[in-house]
Scaffold this motif. Sequence first.
Motif, PDB file in Angstrom:
ATOM      1  N   TRP A  71       0.828  -1.208   0.000  1.00 13.33           N
ATOM      2  CA  TRP A  71       0.000   0.000   0.000  1.00 13.33           C
ATOM      3  C   TRP A  71       0.869   1.269   0.000  1.00 13.33           C
ATOM      4  O   TRP A  71       0.520   2.278   0.612  1.00 13.33           O
ATOM      5  N   GLY A  72       2.024   1.187  -0.674  1.00 16.51           N
ATOM      6  CA  GLY A  72       2.894   2.342  -0.770  1.00 16.51           C
ATOM      7  C   GLY A  72       3.704   2.630   0.476  1.00 16.51           C
ATOM      8  O   GLY A  72       4.362   3.675   0.550  1.00 16.51           O
ATOM      9  N   ARG A  73       3.711   1.724   1.458  1.00 13.84           N
ATOM     10  CA  ARG A  73       4.453   1.939   2.711  1.00 13.84           C
ATOM     11  C   ARG A  73       5.439   0.806   2.901  1.00 13.84           C
ATOM     12  O   ARG A  73       5.204  -0.352   2.505  1.00 13.84           O
ATOM     13  N   ALA A  74       6.571   1.122   3.557  1.00 15.73           N
ATOM     14  CA  ALA A  74       7.539   0.086   3.920  1.00 15.73           C
ATOM     15  C   ALA A  74       7.005  -0.639   5.148  1.00 15.73           C
ATOM     16  O   ALA A  74       6.747  -0.022   6.185  1.00 15.73           O
ATOM     17  N   THR A  75       6.816  -1.942   5.030  1.00 18.92           N
ATOM     18  CA  THR A  75       6.275  -2.714   6.142  1.00 18.92           C
ATOM     19  C   THR A  75       7.344  -3.652   6.691  1.00 18.92           C
ATOM     20  O   THR A  75       8.216  -4.133   5.959  1.00 18.92           O
ATOM     21  N   ALA A  76       7.250  -3.922   7.992  1.00 19.33           N
ATOM     22  CA  ALA A  76       8.251  -4.751   8.690  1.00 19.33           C
ATOM     23  C   ALA A  76       7.783  -6.204   8.676  1.00 19.33           C
ATOM     24  O   ALA A  76       7.161  -6.697   9.622  1.00 19.33           O
ATOM     25  N   THR A  77       8.053  -6.911   7.589  1.00 18.20           N
ATOM     26  CA  THR A  77       7.585  -8.291   7.470  1.00 18.20           C
ATOM     27  C   THR A  77       8.259  -9.202   8.486  1.00 18.20           C
ATOM     28  O   THR A  77       7.625 -10.112   9.029  1.00 18.20           O
ATOM     29  N   GLY A  78       9.535  -8.957   8.764  1.00 25.00           N
ATOM     30  CA  GLY A  78      10.222  -9.780   9.756  1.00 25.00           C
ATOM     31  C   GLY A  78       9.632  -9.598  11.145  1.00 25.00           C
ATOM     32  O   GLY A  78       9.423 -10.576  11.882  1.00 25.00           O
ATOM     33  N   PHE A  79       9.332  -8.365  11.502  1.00 26.51           N
ATOM     34  CA  PHE A  79       8.718  -8.090  12.799  1.00 26.51           C
ATOM     35  C   PHE A  79       7.328  -8.707  12.869  1.00 26.51           C
ATOM     36  O   PHE A  79       6.934  -9.281  13.903  1.00 26.51           O
ATOM     37  N   THR A  80       6.564  -8.601  11.788  1.00 24.17           N
ATOM     38  CA  THR A  80       5.219  -9.182  11.763  1.00 24.17           C
ATOM     39  C   THR A  80       5.290 -10.694  11.941  1.00 24.17           C
ATOM     40  O   THR A  80       4.487 -11.278  12.691  1.00 24.17           O
ATOM     41  N   GLU A  81       6.228 -11.335  11.253  1.00 25.65           N
ATOM     42  CA  GLU A  81       6.366 -12.783  11.385  1.00 25.65           C
ATOM     43  C   GLU A  81       6.733 -13.177  12.813  1.00 25.65           C
ATOM     44  O   GLU A  81       6.239 -14.171  13.353  1.00 25.65           O
ATOM     45  N   LEU A  82       7.586 -12.372  13.436  1.00 23.73           N
ATOM     46  CA  LEU A  82       7.986 -12.655  14.811  1.00 23.73           C
ATOM     47  C   LEU A  82       6.781 -12.542  15.753  1.00 23.73           C
ATOM     48  O   LEU A  82       6.563 -13.406  16.609  1.00 23.73           O
ATOM     49  N   CYS A  83       5.997 -11.485  15.595  1.00 24.74           N
ATOM     50  CA  CYS A  83       4.805 -11.308  16.445  1.00 24.74           C
ATOM     51  C   CYS A  83       3.819 -12.449  16.233  1.00 24.74           C
ATOM     52  O   CYS A  83       3.222 -12.958  17.191  1.00 24.74           O
ATOM     53  N   THR A  84       3.642 -12.848  14.977  1.00 23.93           N
ATOM     54  CA  THR A  84       2.696 -13.922  14.670  1.00 23.93           C
ATOM     55  C   THR A  84       3.155 -15.236  15.297  1.00 23.93           C
ATOM     56  O   THR A  84       2.338 -15.980  15.869  1.00 23.93           O
ATOM     57  N   ARG A  85       4.431 -15.514  15.213  1.00 19.80           N
ATOM     58  CA  ARG A  85       4.955 -16.761  15.805  1.00 19.80           C
ATOM     59  C   ARG A  85       4.814 -16.741  17.321  1.00 19.80           C
ATOM     60  O   ARG A  85       4.385 -17.730  17.926  1.00 19.80           O
ATOM     61  N   ARG A  86       5.131 -15.628  17.948  1.00 17.15           N
ATOM     62  CA  ARG A  86       5.043 -15.539  19.405  1.00 17.15           C
ATOM     63  C   ARG A  86       3.587 -15.581  19.884  1.00 17.15           C
ATOM     64  O   ARG A  86       3.297 -16.030  20.997  1.00 17.15           O
ATOM     65  N   ALA A  87       2.664 -15.119  19.024  1.00 13.49           N
ATOM     66  CA  ALA A  87       1.246 -15.109  19.408  1.00 13.49           C
ATOM     67  C   ALA A  87       0.672 -16.510  19.541  1.00 13.49           C
ATOM     68  O   ALA A  87      -0.408 -16.678  20.120  1.00 13.49           O
ATOM     69  N   GLY A  88       1.386 -17.524  19.047  1.00 12.21           N
ATOM     70  CA  GLY A  88       0.905 -18.893  19.177  1.00 12.21           C
ATOM     71  C   GLY A  88       0.702 -19.321  20.618  1.00 12.21           C
ATOM     72  O   GLY A  88      -0.118 -20.203  20.909  1.00 12.21           O
ATOM     73  N   GLU A  89       1.445 -18.713  21.548  1.00 13.08           N
ATOM     74  CA  GLU A  89       1.290 -19.059  22.969  1.00 13.08           C
ATOM     75  C   GLU A  89      -0.121 -18.804  23.462  1.00 13.08           C
ATOM     76  O   GLU A  89      -0.609 -19.498  24.361  1.00 13.08           O
ATOM     77  N   ALA A  90      -0.814 -17.803  22.888  1.00 15.03           N
ATOM     78  CA  ALA A  90      -2.166 -17.476  23.344  1.00 15.03           C
ATOM     79  C   ALA A  90      -3.199 -18.471  22.842  1.00 15.03           C
ATOM     80  O   ALA A  90      -4.327 -18.501  23.341  1.00 15.03           O
TER      81      ALA A  90
END
Length: 790
Positions: free
Chosen positions: A618-637
């Motif tokens: 969408w025309g913005r630089a996104t932090a895909t690595g950070f998003t992947e990290l958050c998604t992986r850590r969210a598995g605990e919930a």
Amino acid sequence: MSDQSFRDGPARYATGQLERAAAAAARAAEGAERERARTRVRRWRDVLAGMANGSLRVGDRTPVAGLPAWVTLEVAHGGFATGRALAELPLGAAESALLARLPDEVPGRTDRERLNRWYLGDAGQAELLTALRSGRYRIEVPEDAALPVVALLLDRGFDTEALDLVAELSPLLGRLRFVPPFDPTARPAGTAVRVASVGEVRRALRAARTPEPLTAMRTTLEVWNPLYDRLVALWCATVAGELPTLDEAGAVRGGWPCRRLPANWAGERDRWLADVAVAQRDYGRIGRHAHPKGNFARLHDALLSCPDGSANLTARQVGWIRRAIANTVTRHGAPDSAERARVRADHKKSIAAPPHTAFAAVLTERLRDYPAEGGIPDLAPISAPVSDADGCDIPSGTAVPRHLLDKAARALEASADELIRRGIIGSGDMLARVLPQLTAHLLAADIADPAAANLYGQLYTAFRRRRGLLLLNLRGQARFEELPWVTAMEPLRVDGTAGSRADAARARRGTGGSTRDSARAARRLLGQMTLLTLGAFPYAVLPNPLVREFGALARQAELGLPLVEEVAADIFMGTFTTKWADAAQVAGRTLEGTLYQAYYDLPSPGDWIGHGKTKRRWGRATATGFTELCTRRAGEAGCDGGYVARNGAILEQSQILTTHNLAVLIDALDLSERVREDAPDLARDTFTWVVRQLSRPTPTQHAELTAAKNAAYAWRQGVFLLAACDRDTQREQVLRLRADAGGTPLALAVEGLGHIVEGGRFTRQGWVPDGSGRRLLGWTARRHWLFGGP
């Protein structure tokens, strides 16, 4: 989440909001309350109509067709634009009078355009400049400052900039008000802040109403009880022998009614029925006596059935009359008895205090001599007990009710920390409302001309009152600098004349936007507000309005801080911009080796190399690595179900990794030592808040989810503060928490914290290895374990 999955829900949300608003409007009392409720209904109808006909684009920066992003929109709850611009107003009385005096040659297709164009002429410009120099105007919405800026630019010789601004405004001159309302008195200046102006407080006090239950009680005691006593006396007059009463077993003892009929009984009956008819006309219902099987109703019905005596009454009706008399005589005494008189006197004492509306009128009058757009320098004259000088019926010496004094105190002008100490500012959201008053002074500090500086300050404060839009696809809210008349004012930041063109051009390029002194002042204020917020509300994450205000201060201080907002789980677009990753790296660096890093298993600074991937969306630089990290850590919930819970768990991890701005602010502003000094007390206050929060009733599943999320977010703040304490203090806090938590489910979180304090680690599932404790997170797809879930 896709755009389509979001768009399936807004209509249902808006419909639900409309239904709630309509129900509230039906319940609202007459006057200001009813008008506010009707306004909410109208807004949601506008939202639904715009969504239906396609004139509103939900989630867009420009949701209303034909209006640019800088236009201030009317926004309903949740960020839904209604389709209206706040500056698109009907002409006021003063504007209509001016319109009637305008020469015929003033052009314009609408009345609004003719007024706007008149203010672009010599006479209009002169009137604007007079108002600007005297301060006798008020900026209610940002658009009010547009043509005054044109007047200032032309007066200072910046003709090109003024013409460029007029060209940009020209398409909307026929619709929007670009001139401020004029005031008879100048707006007070100063650096103290207030939550509300005197005018706003006076309007709130005038709208004060006596609570409906209290009004109903007064009506019962003053109207219906006397009528009831007369009704009882009418029937008691027909009793032969002793009046009926109840014995200890509840049986009726004593004489029977309808055995005799005094000579004046029929006349008294007619007078009573006439009086009760008047009362029913004036008050609608019979207060607490209205129950159809109550004593009042039974005696009333019986009276209606015997216009010529009791011959028409059945034996059952006579029995009910006897029972009703026995009930009231046993409880309150016989009519005209000392016992009944004492009961009624006690009732009257309970409502002897003057109504709240009378006190509100006293406060409104006391505030009359203060400037409507200003504040109160001292509460003492306002909060004093009622005296003869107030000229009212309230007895002299009577104290004003606390809740009304609290309303008046919202206009107190003082430092932000003083308002917090007094309880006038009670949350970070409220602090965010007053902070723009301080930021405005800083942003205008390098504008030499007082008239221009005052206009800029009012403009900034008005802009910060804008309500944010619901936005999708990482779109950002309109920024202050996007207002055309804000950027047009940049040349005025130097010497204020066209003679310094080089300086003006440098200011417009952004290199001269703040002087060294103003940058230092902004940094100092940002540090003070960070400590003040953390000290006053250690258990609360920084609300988005406060984050935005901190961001404005950071820019003025020339600090490139990656401050992040709280994102709603139902509109999260599945990725983050790069500032989230930047903030997380600051947190990882500054918290390495601390209790916080161990408790939440933060990556070490060296581990961030693999999490720094980016991608443009969408025309913005996104932090895909950070998003992947958050998604992986969210598995605990364990949130594998609905997208809202899954998004919530991901967003919670983003807050954990970034500390939601705490690490960034404390590091950039060199506040570590100050925080370390206060951390033991702040951590204790935060954990105490968590225990108290979880002890409150949670009658619904939604209430449980909210309580669990708030508790976990506050717990995270507590762990951050505890990480700044030494090991002995950490152990003391755990011991204290064990005692406070007792045998509640929170004990699991306490044992988990104690395990980490002693150097342990959680398993990948967030448990102490022996199962005695666990990590506290807020989001879950099932019932939270704090409330009996798995």
